[in-house]
Motif scaffolding. Structure first.
Motif, PDB file in Angstrom:
ATOM      1  N   ILE A 112       4.079  -2.063   4.510  1.00 53.41           N
ATOM      2  CA  ILE A 112       2.990  -2.541   5.346  1.00 53.41           C
ATOM      3  C   ILE A 112       1.728  -2.645   4.494  1.00 53.41           C
ATOM      4  O   ILE A 112       1.600  -1.953   3.492  1.00 53.41           O
ATOM      5  N   PRO A 113       0.817  -3.510   4.871  1.00 53.45           N
ATOM      6  CA  PRO A 113      -0.404  -3.670   4.070  1.00 53.45           C
ATOM      7  C   PRO A 113      -1.236  -2.389   4.040  1.00 53.45           C
ATOM      8  O   PRO A 113      -1.301  -1.657   5.021  1.00 53.45           O
ATOM      9  N   VAL A 114      -1.836  -2.147   2.916  1.00 50.77           N
ATOM     10  CA  VAL A 114      -2.716  -0.991   2.769  1.00 50.77           C
ATOM     11  C   VAL A 114      -4.117  -1.477   2.446  1.00 50.77           C
ATOM     12  O   VAL A 114      -4.310  -2.583   1.947  1.00 50.77           O
ATOM     13  N   ARG A 115      -5.098  -0.643   2.772  1.00 54.02           N
ATOM     14  CA  ARG A 115      -6.498  -0.951   2.486  1.00 54.02           C
ATOM     15  C   ARG A 115      -7.073   0.193   1.657  1.00 54.02           C
ATOM     16  O   ARG A 115      -6.653   1.332   1.786  1.00 54.02           O
ATOM     17  N   PHE A 116      -8.048  -0.157   0.839  1.00 53.75           N
ATOM     18  CA  PHE A 116      -8.666   0.828  -0.033  1.00 53.75           C
ATOM     19  C   PHE A 116     -10.152   0.918   0.255  1.00 53.75           C
ATOM     20  O   PHE A 116     -10.783  -0.074   0.601  1.00 53.75           O
TER      21      PHE A 116
END
Length: 138
Positions: A60-64
């Motif tokens: 799944i997409p991750v954010r930083f």
């Protein structure tokens, strides 16, 4: 026989349509590797995003957010950098704090499998390049 199995036998197209969005999930496409002449900070950000700790194999997409990099420091004759960030999305409801140690030798970056505690006490500065690269690879 359970109800979902019977429904799957009767309506395979419906089940396939329900699973289709999941088929798009998989290891995320890598970001283009910056040229050797690119700024070191961009190369460090791209290298970090290729590591499993930074979500390279996340389904799944991750954010930083709040990404940081240390100034270069010497340890046993090696030039090391410490990268850290706050990553959300891979675990539901809580942020992970990935941290890696990277060695730079002759323009080549490699991950050093040492305890990230080696980074304690070194001054860090923001690394917005990591967040920008991560947003671009979505």
């Amino acid at each position: 026989m359970s109800l979902p199995v019977r429904a799957a036998r009767r309506r395979p197209a419906l089940v396939l349509a329900a699973l289709l969005p999941l088929a798009a999930c998989g290891p995320r496409a890598g970001i283009p590797t910056p040229a050797a002449t690119a700024p070191l900070r961009e190369r460090l950000a791209a290298f970090a995003l290729g590591q499993a700790a930074f979500g390279a194999v996340s389904l799944i997409p991750v954010r930083f957010a709040h990404s940081r990099v240390s100034q270069p420091f010497q340890d046993a004759g090696r030039t090391l950098y410490c990268l850290s960030s706050r990553m959300t999305g891979r675990t539901f409801g809580r942020a992970e704090r990935p941290k890696i140690v990277v060695q730079e030798a002759g323009g080549v970056l490699t991950r050093v499998d040492e305890d990230p505690e080696i980074c304690e006490g070194h001054r860090t500065e923001p690394l917005p390049e990591l967040e920008a690269f991560a947003a671009g690879r979505g």
